[in-house]
Design an enzyme around this catalytic site. Structure first.
Site, PDB file in Angstrom:
ATOM      1  N   ASP A 119       0.701  -1.358   0.012  1.00 61.98           N
ATOM      2  CA  ASP A 119      -0.195   0.068   0.177  1.00 61.98           C
ATOM      3  C   ASP A 119       0.905   1.209   0.130  1.00 61.98           C
ATOM      4  O   ASP A 119       2.067   1.002   0.223  1.00 61.98           O
ATOM      5  CB  ASP A 119      -1.091  -0.036   1.094  1.00 61.98           C
TER       6      ASP A 119
HETATM    7  C1  NOJ Z   1      -4.245   3.872  -0.164  1.00 58.44           C
HETATM    8  C2  NOJ Z   1      -5.190   3.009   0.154  1.00 58.44           C
HETATM    9  O1  NOJ Z   1      -5.126   2.353   1.376  1.00 58.44           O
HETATM   10  C3  NOJ Z   1      -5.495   1.988  -0.799  1.00 58.44           C
HETATM   11  O2  NOJ Z   1      -6.562   1.243  -0.717  1.00 58.44           O
HETATM   12  C4  NOJ Z   1      -5.387   2.600  -2.333  1.00 58.44           C
HETATM   13  O3  NOJ Z   1      -5.509   1.687  -3.548  1.00 58.44           O
HETATM   14  C5  NOJ Z   1      -3.981   3.315  -2.350  1.00 58.44           C
HETATM   15  N1  NOJ Z   1      -3.960   4.301  -1.391  1.00 58.44           N
HETATM   16  C6  NOJ Z   1      -3.809   3.875  -3.711  1.00 58.44           C
HETATM   17  O4  NOJ Z   1      -4.716   4.997  -3.977  1.00 58.44           O
END
Ligand code: NOJ
Length: 740
Positions: free
Chosen positions: A286
């Site tokens: 993430d």
């Molecule tokens: C953080 C989020 O937790 C995740 O769900 C998302 O896909 C990413 N950012 C990218 O935007």
């Protein structure tokens, strides 16, 4: 002769199964592995580490000034948020025309519930208990995204959420692993199809691996701590379903898990995902979760964070650049191996090959705009929103309303708000495309009906200045419809709340309108369960419309005026008060189950122990009667199966859909078991007066659990099987499993 025939049939079946398998590649698997090997042999260390890097673009879809240079040098394998056929083509041309090895860039984007046509939030879609709807919406989202140059979505979000304080409950399918797994499968199939290199498909990403939804206190990014049994039985199943459906990628989460953050957790990333489940795609971290290993206190510094994440099984790093920057020194010092780097590159290239990216790196710019937000995509969004709404209360048939009413007062901060129906993750959706409830109602009623509108108040803040106007139009109308709930920024990521009450002066607005004595219908627009006990007690009808997407207003009008009979059921328990959280239907029993007149039982002094609405609950404009529960046998073996059937009759006066739900309970086992576990559901349509027999097949396998030795076992003994319209109103029978 017979056995020869059988062998032939078997061979045809095997070939067919292989052809239809979700993992079909554009070239054969061994061909792909050869091409990967040939590329790897030519790559420098820097180019290899480049494939492991993903960087962010701009919010509006453009790339950053540094991206072309990095791509030209082979130092960037993937981006997120860069989208639009023109932007992606421009960047792709740098990779394909100007870089040494011509490895295409993989463009990722959060297409959570729609790209340009926005569908209901996933929690709403799960309220349909209709996985086919989720497959349809994700399939349309895939088509639109693909036409805009996006090849990879960071979805489906598969986190089980038992805590509505957590804003991301809005992104998932609720609290139940069985329902969650059904929606996981459907969403992966919708995005990817059986072959994600097809021109209308994109690569999916199962996230957030894992247990992110169990964050302590409902506070986003917080720690999680739980037994392996709970992990395996509650939090893993939707991910397992996604892997079995062929999901190409998985995202490691932000949270700590039992002391080992999930972006550096060898147990979850390698032992379970790759070892037990044979996942052969790649894992992306993430956003900066690799770097955050330092804040967690697992990594001492940047190189340590890179070492821990890579060695645990993360392949691609989102946004932080530690693999890239620290990889060479870690390799030199022997802290990571060449084989580990090569394997991560191999996994990423494998997916790029399977996607057909090498053969079709570009997007047709001419097709883009005509393929977005088409009339048929809008129609699908409306139909799915129609199925997603949950009727929570309907006293004396207050709903549906007549389209020929003389006058209607439409009131509330969300009655004409274009943004809230799109939710937090709105892809490339545009507020100006949204049909608001006010617009939907105006389009629905007779031209002679007078529709007045007053906002009343905002979703936040203390001002009651608009109350007088709201009360005045309510007084002048036959009926008032009040739209309250949450605005888009109150849900989604980093939107945890300590209270589930309506914010600002919204509750006072409802009370003021209700005090006029006019029938007051409340429609909730929100992304999580809310504590609205007063409304449920005092107003005649409450409709949970969730955040319904681009066509929300039309769908709400469909239901309010009876063109659609509501059929949604809650995929999550609604608490009476935030103090009951976590409250979920599939809890363990206690030694002292609650008893009304016994103080020394498990309950609260100040509120009932029961929820405001149970899991699986939802009303219809018609009534259904479920009866005559029958089992095919009183006992089965641990390898056998049981048929369970009931009669379902529409005893009301209009056609409608009922979601028939099957639960089980293992009465006494070597470990304590939940009081109820959903193991089957069927959504059926019945005409007025129609009666159908509904059959479920319960495999003994579905009755097992992870035992004290952490082995999955089906134990002998007595089980209850329960069938009904929600998790509370259930018919019950018993059977036993006998192990031979
Ligand atoms: C953080 C989020 O937790 C995740 O769900 C998302 O896909 C990413 N950012 C990218 O935007």
């Amino acid at each position: 002769m017979r056995s020869v025939k059988f062998t032939w049939l078997l061979m045809i079946f095997v070939v067919l199964a292989a052809t239809l398998s979700p993992r079909v590649a554009t070239s054969s698997q061994s061909e792909t592995e050869k091409r990967i090997g040939a590329l790897l042999a030519r790559m420098t260390l820097a180019e290899k580490l480049g494939q492991l890097q993903q960087l962010d673009g701009e919010g509006n879809g453009t790339f950053r000034p540094e991206h072309p240079d990095l791509i030209r040098e082979g130092l960037l394998g993937s981006t997120l948020n860069v989208r639009g056929a023109k932007n992606t083509n421009q960047l792709q041309h740098v990779a394909m025309d100007e870089s040494r090895l011509k490895i295409p860039v993989l463009f990722g984007f959060d297409v959570i519930h729609g790209y340009r046509t926005i569908f209901p939030i996933p929690l709403a879609e799960a309220s349909s208990w209709d996985p086919a709807s989720a497959q349809r919406s994700t399939s349309i989202a895939a088509q639109e995204a693909r036409n805009s140059g996006v090849r990879w979505t960071f979805a489906p979000m598969l986190d089980i959420a038992r805590d509505p304080r957590w804003g991301r409950i809005t992104e998932g399918a609720g609290e139940d692993p069985f329902l969650g797994a059904a929606f996981a499968r459907a969403r992966v199939r919708g995005f990817q199809g059986t072959d994600y290199s097809a021109p209308d498909k994109i690569l999916a990403c199962a996230k957030h691996w894992v247990a992110y939804g169990a964050t302590e206190g409902g506070r986003d990014y917080n720690t999680t701590d739980m037994s392996e049994n709970t992990l395996r039985e509650i939090y893993f199943p939707p991910f397992k379903a996604a892997v079995d459906a062929g999901v190409g990628t998985v995202m490691s989460a932000f949270n700590d898990l039992n002391g080992v953050p999930t972006s550096a957790n060898p147990f979850t990333l390698t032992k379970v995902l790759r070892g037990e489940w044979k996942f052969d795609g790649f894992v992306v971290s993430d956003y900066t979760s690799v770097k955050e290993l330092i804040n967690h206190g697992l990594a001492a510094d940047d190189p340590d964070a890179a070492r821990l994440a890579l060695n645990a099984g993360v392949d691609m790093e989102m946004v932080s650049r530690l693999f890239n920057q620290r990889g060479p020194e870690l390799l030199k010092e022997g802290k990571i191996s060449q084989a580990t780097i090569d394997e991560a590159v191999r996994r990423i290239l494998r997916i790029k090959f399977r996607l057909g990216l090498f053969e079709h790196p570009y997007t047709d710019e001419a097709r883009e705009s005509s393929s977005l937000l088409t009339a048929s995509n809008r129609a699908a969004a409306r139909a799915i929103a129609d199925r997603s709404m949950v009727l929570l209360k309907n006293e004396r048939a207050a709903l549906p309303l007549s389209k020929a009413l003389h006058s209607i007062a439409v009131i509330g901060p969300l009655a004409d708000d274009h943004r809230s129906p799109l939710g937090w993750w709105s892809g490339d959706g545009k507020p100006e495309d949204t049909v608001t409830p006010l617009t939907g109602i105006r389009a629905k009623v007779s031209p002679a009906t007078k529709v007045s509108y007053a906002k009343g108040c905002d979703t936040q803040g203390d001002s009651t200045e608009g109350f007088a106007e709201a009360v005045a139009i309510a007084r002048d109308s036959d009926v008032a419809i009040v739209f309250v709930g949450e605005s888009a920024e109150m849900v989604g990521e980093a939107a945890s709340k300590s209270s589930l009450d309506l914010t600002g002066r919204q509750m006072d607005l409802v009370k003021a309108v209700h005090a006029t004595g006019k029938p007051t219908i409340v429609v909730l627009i929100n992304g999580r369960p809310l504590t609205v006990g007063w409304i449920v007690e005092n107003t005649p009808a409450v409709l949970e419309a969730w955040m319904g997407g681009t066509e929300a207003g039309n769908a709400i009008a469909d239901v309010l005026f009876g063109d659609v009979n509501p059929s949604g059921k809650l995929p999550v328990t609604w608490p009476r008060t935030v103090g009951q959280v976590p409250i979920y239907y599939n809890h363990m029993n206690t030694g002292r189950p609650p008893e009304a007149n016994n103080r020394y039982t498990s309950k609260y002094l100040d509120v009932p122990w029961t929820p405001l609405f149970p899991f699986g609950y939802g009303l219809s404009y018609t009534q259904f009667k479920i009866s005559n529960l029958q089992l095919s046998a009183p006992r089965i073996s641990s390898a056998g199966k049981l048929m369970v059937s009931v009669d379902v009759e529409n005893v009301g006066r209009r056609a409608g859909d009922e979601v028939v739900q099957l639960y089980i309970h293992d009465v006494a086992a070597s470990m304590t078991r939940p009081v109820k576990e959903l193991k089957g559901f069927q959504r059926i349509t019945l005409a007025a007066g129609e009666k159908k027999r509904v059959d479920f097949t319960l495999e003994a396998e579905q009755l097992g659990f992870w035992n004290r030795e952490m082995r999955f076992a089906v134990e002998s003994g007595e089980f209850k099987v329960m069938v009904g319209p929600n998790s509370e109103e259930l018919l019950e029978a018993t059977f036993t499993i006998e192990n031979q």
